[in-house]
Design a protein around this motif. Structure first.
Motif, mmCIF file in Angstrom:
data_model
loop_
_atom_site.group_PDB
_atom_site.id
_atom_site.type_symbol
_atom_site.label_atom_id
_atom_site.label_comp_id
_atom_site.label_asym_id
_atom_site.label_seq_id
_atom_site.Cartn_x
_atom_site.Cartn_y
_atom_site.Cartn_z
ATOM 1 N N MET A 55 0.819 -1.190 0.000
ATOM 2 C CA MET A 55 0.000 0.000 0.000
ATOM 3 C C MET A 55 0.865 1.257 0.000
ATOM 4 S SD MET A 55 -3.083 0.929 0.007
ATOM 5 C CE MET A 55 -4.041 2.368 0.266
ATOM 6 N N GLY A 56 1.989 1.232 0.699
ATOM 7 C CA GLY A 56 2.893 2.382 0.754
ATOM 8 C C GLY A 56 3.487 2.696 -0.608
ATOM 9 N N THR A 57 3.786 1.649 -1.370
ATOM 10 C CA THR A 57 4.340 1.843 -2.709
ATOM 11 C C THR A 57 3.328 2.532 -3.616
ATOM 12 O OG1 THR A 57 5.631 -0.177 -2.412
ATOM 13 C CG2 THR A 57 5.431 0.679 -4.652
ATOM 14 N N ALA A 58 2.066 2.184 -3.499
ATOM 15 C CA ALA A 58 1.023 2.798 -4.326
ATOM 16 C C ALA A 58 0.877 4.279 -4.016
ATOM 17 C CB ALA A 58 -0.304 2.076 -4.112
ATOM 18 N N ILE A 59 0.990 4.649 -2.749
ATOM 19 C CA ILE A 59 0.885 6.059 -2.363
ATOM 20 C C ILE A 59 2.067 6.853 -2.908
ATOM 21 C CG2 ILE A 59 0.900 7.638 -0.386
ATOM 22 C CD1 ILE A 59 -0.647 5.481 1.151
ATOM 23 N N LEU B 139 1.617 7.309 -6.609
ATOM 24 C CA LEU B 139 0.578 8.295 -6.882
ATOM 25 C C LEU B 139 1.124 9.710 -6.711
ATOM 26 C CD1 LEU B 139 -2.401 8.850 -7.526
ATOM 27 C CD2 LEU B 139 -2.829 8.787 -5.067
ATOM 28 N N ILE B 140 1.896 9.937 -5.656
ATOM 29 C CA ILE B 140 2.491 11.258 -5.434
ATOM 30 C C ILE B 140 3.479 11.598 -6.539
ATOM 31 C CG2 ILE B 140 4.023 12.550 -3.893
ATOM 32 C CD1 ILE B 140 2.673 11.070 -1.562
ATOM 33 N N LEU B 141 4.305 10.651 -6.928
ATOM 34 C CA LEU B 141 5.251 10.890 -8.024
ATOM 35 C C LEU B 141 4.540 11.162 -9.341
ATOM 36 C CD1 LEU B 141 8.052 8.272 -7.276
ATOM 37 C CD2 LEU B 141 8.163 10.755 -7.039
ATOM 38 N N PHE B 142 3.440 10.472 -9.586
ATOM 39 C CA PHE B 142 2.670 10.689 -10.802
ATOM 40 C C PHE B 142 2.071 12.099 -10.818
ATOM 41 C CE2 PHE B 142 -1.267 10.188 -13.340
ATOM 42 C CZ PHE B 142 -0.678 9.818 -14.540
ATOM 43 N N MET B 143 1.605 12.569 -9.672
ATOM 44 C CA MET B 143 1.048 13.918 -9.604
ATOM 45 C C MET B 143 2.134 14.976 -9.834
ATOM 46 S SD MET B 143 -1.580 13.320 -6.423
ATOM 47 C CE MET B 143 -1.821 15.038 -6.104
ATOM 48 N N ILE B 144 3.321 14.741 -9.283
ATOM 49 C CA ILE B 144 4.437 15.659 -9.515
ATOM 50 C C ILE B 144 4.836 15.657 -10.982
ATOM 51 C CG2 ILE B 144 6.886 16.045 -8.994
ATOM 52 C CD1 ILE B 144 6.293 15.028 -6.156
#
Length: 56
Positions: free
Chosen positions: A1-5, A8-13
C-alpha cells in the motif's frame, strides 16, 4: 500500500512538471522574452539630432 501512495504522489508531480514544461516550450512562460506583456521601448535622449557618431 505504501508503494502505491508513493507512486501516486510521483505521478502527480510528473503531471505538474509536464504542464510547466509544455507551457515553457510553447512560449507562454515568463522567461526568455516569452511574456505576453511587451516591454515598452525606451525613449531616446539627446534631442534626436544624431550628432553622436556622425563624422564631420
Amino acid at each position: 500500500m505504501g508503494t502505491a501512495i508513493i507512486l501516486l504522489i510521483l505521478f502527480m508531480i510528473l503531471i505538474y512538471a509536464l504542464k510547466g514544461t509544455l507551457k515553457h516550450m510553447s512560449g507562454q512562460g515568463d522567461c526568455c522574452g516569452g511574456s505576453r506583456d511587451p516591454i515598452p521601448k525606451k525613449k531616446r535622449k539627446g534631442g534626436g539630432n544624431g550628432a553622436i557618431g556622425r563624422k564631420s
